[in-house]
Scaffold this motif. Structure first.
Motif, mmCIF file in Angstrom:
data_model
loop_
_atom_site.group_PDB
_atom_site.id
_atom_site.type_symbol
_atom_site.label_atom_id
_atom_site.label_comp_id
_atom_site.label_asym_id
_atom_site.label_seq_id
_atom_site.Cartn_x
_atom_site.Cartn_y
_atom_site.Cartn_z
ATOM 1 N N GLU A 87 23.192 -13.702 19.058
ATOM 2 C CA GLU A 87 24.312 -13.013 19.703
ATOM 3 C C GLU A 87 25.553 -13.885 19.822
ATOM 4 O O GLU A 87 26.680 -13.366 19.849
ATOM 5 C CB GLU A 87 23.903 -12.518 21.094
ATOM 6 C CG GLU A 87 23.584 -13.618 22.080
ATOM 7 C CD GLU A 87 23.200 -13.055 23.442
ATOM 8 O OE1 GLU A 87 24.077 -13.001 24.311
ATOM 9 O OE2 GLU A 87 22.031 -12.655 23.588
ATOM 10 N N ASN A 88 25.383 -15.214 19.882
ATOM 11 C CA ASN A 88 26.550 -16.084 19.975
ATOM 12 C C ASN A 88 27.404 -16.005 18.717
ATOM 13 O O ASN A 88 28.630 -16.043 18.780
ATOM 14 C CB ASN A 88 26.127 -17.537 20.227
ATOM 15 C CG ASN A 88 25.720 -17.770 21.667
ATOM 16 O OD1 ASN A 88 25.896 -16.907 22.515
ATOM 17 N ND2 ASN A 88 25.162 -18.927 21.954
ATOM 18 N N TYR A 89 26.752 -15.911 17.552
ATOM 19 C CA TYR A 89 27.500 -15.739 16.309
ATOM 20 C C TYR A 89 28.225 -14.396 16.313
ATOM 21 O O TYR A 89 29.395 -14.307 15.915
ATOM 22 C CB TYR A 89 26.558 -15.813 15.109
ATOM 23 C CG TYR A 89 26.073 -17.200 14.775
ATOM 24 C CD1 TYR A 89 26.952 -18.208 14.397
ATOM 25 C CD2 TYR A 89 24.715 -17.500 14.832
ATOM 26 C CE1 TYR A 89 26.506 -19.476 14.077
ATOM 27 C CE2 TYR A 89 24.255 -18.782 14.519
ATOM 28 C CZ TYR A 89 25.156 -19.758 14.144
ATOM 29 O OH TYR A 89 24.700 -21.018 13.839
ATOM 30 N N LEU A 125 28.469 -2.307 14.681
ATOM 31 C CA LEU A 125 27.373 -3.272 14.794
ATOM 32 C C LEU A 125 26.163 -2.656 14.106
ATOM 33 O O LEU A 125 25.845 -1.491 14.356
ATOM 34 C CB LEU A 125 27.022 -3.558 16.253
ATOM 35 C CG LEU A 125 27.864 -4.566 17.033
ATOM 36 C CD1 LEU A 125 27.314 -4.709 18.448
ATOM 37 C CD2 LEU A 125 27.881 -5.920 16.343
ATOM 38 N N CYS A 126 25.482 -3.428 13.270
ATOM 39 C CA CYS A 126 24.315 -2.872 12.592
ATOM 40 C C CYS A 126 23.223 -2.561 13.611
ATOM 41 O O CYS A 126 23.211 -3.103 14.730
ATOM 42 C CB CYS A 126 23.801 -3.829 11.523
ATOM 43 S SG CYS A 126 23.038 -5.329 12.135
ATOM 44 N N LEU A 131 20.542 -3.010 18.803
ATOM 45 C CA LEU A 131 19.338 -2.817 19.613
ATOM 46 C C LEU A 131 18.917 -4.114 20.307
ATOM 47 O O LEU A 131 18.505 -4.107 21.465
ATOM 48 C CB LEU A 131 18.202 -2.300 18.738
ATOM 49 C CG LEU A 131 18.316 -0.854 18.266
ATOM 50 C CD1 LEU A 131 17.186 -0.509 17.303
ATOM 51 C CD2 LEU A 131 18.318 0.106 19.450
ATOM 52 N N SER A 132 19.036 -5.223 19.589
ATOM 53 C CA SER A 132 18.673 -6.518 20.169
ATOM 54 C C SER A 132 19.520 -6.825 21.396
ATOM 55 O O SER A 132 19.002 -7.252 22.438
ATOM 56 C CB SER A 132 18.843 -7.622 19.124
ATOM 57 O OG SER A 132 18.609 -8.893 19.699
ATOM 58 N N MET A 133 20.831 -6.610 21.290
ATOM 59 C CA MET A 133 21.725 -6.886 22.409
ATOM 60 C C MET A 133 21.503 -5.894 23.550
ATOM 61 O O MET A 133 21.608 -6.253 24.726
ATOM 62 C CB MET A 133 23.179 -6.861 21.925
ATOM 63 C CG MET A 133 23.480 -7.951 20.900
ATOM 64 S SD MET A 133 25.197 -7.983 20.329
ATOM 65 C CE MET A 133 26.016 -8.692 21.748
ATOM 66 N N TYR A 135 18.570 -4.389 24.303
ATOM 67 C CA TYR A 135 17.326 -4.758 24.967
ATOM 68 C C TYR A 135 17.533 -5.958 25.878
ATOM 69 O O TYR A 135 16.989 -6.024 26.976
ATOM 70 C CB TYR A 135 16.245 -5.082 23.931
ATOM 71 C CG TYR A 135 15.777 -3.891 23.129
ATOM 72 C CD1 TYR A 135 15.804 -2.606 23.672
ATOM 73 C CD2 TYR A 135 15.312 -4.035 21.822
ATOM 74 C CE1 TYR A 135 15.380 -1.514 22.945
ATOM 75 C CE2 TYR A 135 14.883 -2.944 21.084
ATOM 76 C CZ TYR A 135 14.922 -1.683 21.642
ATOM 77 O OH TYR A 135 14.500 -0.602 20.927
ATOM 78 N N LYS A 136 18.319 -6.922 25.424
ATOM 79 C CA LYS A 136 18.565 -8.113 26.236
ATOM 80 C C LYS A 136 19.360 -7.763 27.481
ATOM 81 O O LYS A 136 19.092 -8.262 28.572
ATOM 82 C CB LYS A 136 19.308 -9.171 25.424
ATOM 83 C CG LYS A 136 19.474 -10.482 26.178
ATOM 84 C CD LYS A 136 19.904 -11.608 25.266
ATOM 85 C CE LYS A 136 19.938 -12.935 26.017
ATOM 86 N NZ LYS A 136 20.282 -14.070 25.128
ATOM 87 N N ALA A 137 20.347 -6.877 27.325
ATOM 88 C CA ALA A 137 21.160 -6.462 28.472
ATOM 89 C C ALA A 137 20.307 -5.740 29.502
ATOM 90 O O ALA A 137 20.449 -5.949 30.709
ATOM 91 C CB ALA A 137 22.300 -5.559 27.999
ATOM 92 N N VAL A 138 19.393 -4.893 29.028
ATOM 93 C CA VAL A 138 18.515 -4.166 29.936
ATOM 94 C C VAL A 138 17.597 -5.138 30.665
ATOM 95 O O VAL A 138 17.381 -5.027 31.879
ATOM 96 C CB VAL A 138 17.670 -3.125 29.163
ATOM 97 C CG1 VAL A 138 16.588 -2.541 30.058
ATOM 98 C CG2 VAL A 138 18.565 -2.020 28.619
#
Length: 222
Positions: A87-89, A125-126, A131-133, A135-138
């Motif tokens: 996510e940093n990239y 965003l692909c 989805l990764s971001m 899930y992390k936010a949740v």
């Protein structure tokens, strides 16, 4: 017709993308570049709608290229195409001015959709990154984002550590240096030094050993 400039330092990958995109009559690859400097040079004389750009390139990488591209060619859109999924990239490239971010393992249908989306001035965003971001936010929303440290006597040391500071603290406990932590978290060494100073200040620990002992006693690290 959407005019595309491919920017990647691997010729075989550019050849593959060009071949895949050639199946779409409304997508036209008008140029190729192996680094950011070549991208800026080509844009001087070639009309382009979307630059499909990797992040890691020699001479001038994506982080350095995008701000300059946006300054000199504000009408040209940038869609990042890379294998870097941290996510940093993603955040750094979007903050630099890229309109979209897609991984190289995405289906060609998603890549072409991404090209058309950013060409119209819309962000993208692909699916995998989105989805990764999400899930992390949740996950973060369901757990505390700060931690208080007290010593064995119960005295509070004013330590409200952020999630990032806790992450740095755990890596310090693993024995990593500031440089190693910066590489692991994809940020600058100076930023890690700042986090480390903030942690020490908040906990009022006299040294790293005392800090780790305090954190272990609170169950923040094992």
């Amino acid at each position: 017709m959407t005019r595309i400039l491919l920017a990647d330092d691997h010729t075989i990958l550019r050849d593959g993308i060009r071949a895949l995109l050639s199946a779409d009559a409304d997508l036209d690859v008008v140029g190729e570049a192996s680094n950011g400097a070549e991208v800026l040079s080509i844009l001087e004389n070639t009309p382009v709608d979307v630059v499909l750009m990797d992040v890691q390139m020699p001479v001038l990488d994506g982080f350095a290229t995008v701000p300059e591209l946006r300054r000199r060619f504000p009408d040209v859109k940038v869609l990042v195409l890379t294998m870097l999924d941290h996510e940093n990239y993603v955040t750094r490239m979007l903050e630099a001015g890229a309109q979209g971010y897609v991984l190289k393992n995405a289906a060609i249908s998603e890549i072409t959709y991404a090209i058309r989306t950013v060409a119209q001035g819309n962000p993208f965003l692909c699916t995998e990154i989105g989805l990764s971001m999400l899930y992390k936010a949740v996950a973060q929303s369901t757990t505390p984002n700060i931690a208080g440290l007290t010593d064995d006597s119960g005295d509070h040391h004013g330590a409200d550590l952020t999630a990032r500071e806790l992450e740095v603290l755990k890596l310090i406990a693993e024995g990593l240096t500031n440089g190693e932590i910066s590489d692991k978290l994809f940020t600058s060494k100076r930023t890690i030094e700042t986090h480390r100073q903030n942690i020490i200040a908040k906990t009022q620990a006299k040294n790293t050993a005392a800090l780790i002992k305090l954190a272990v006693s609170r169950g923040l690290i094992s």
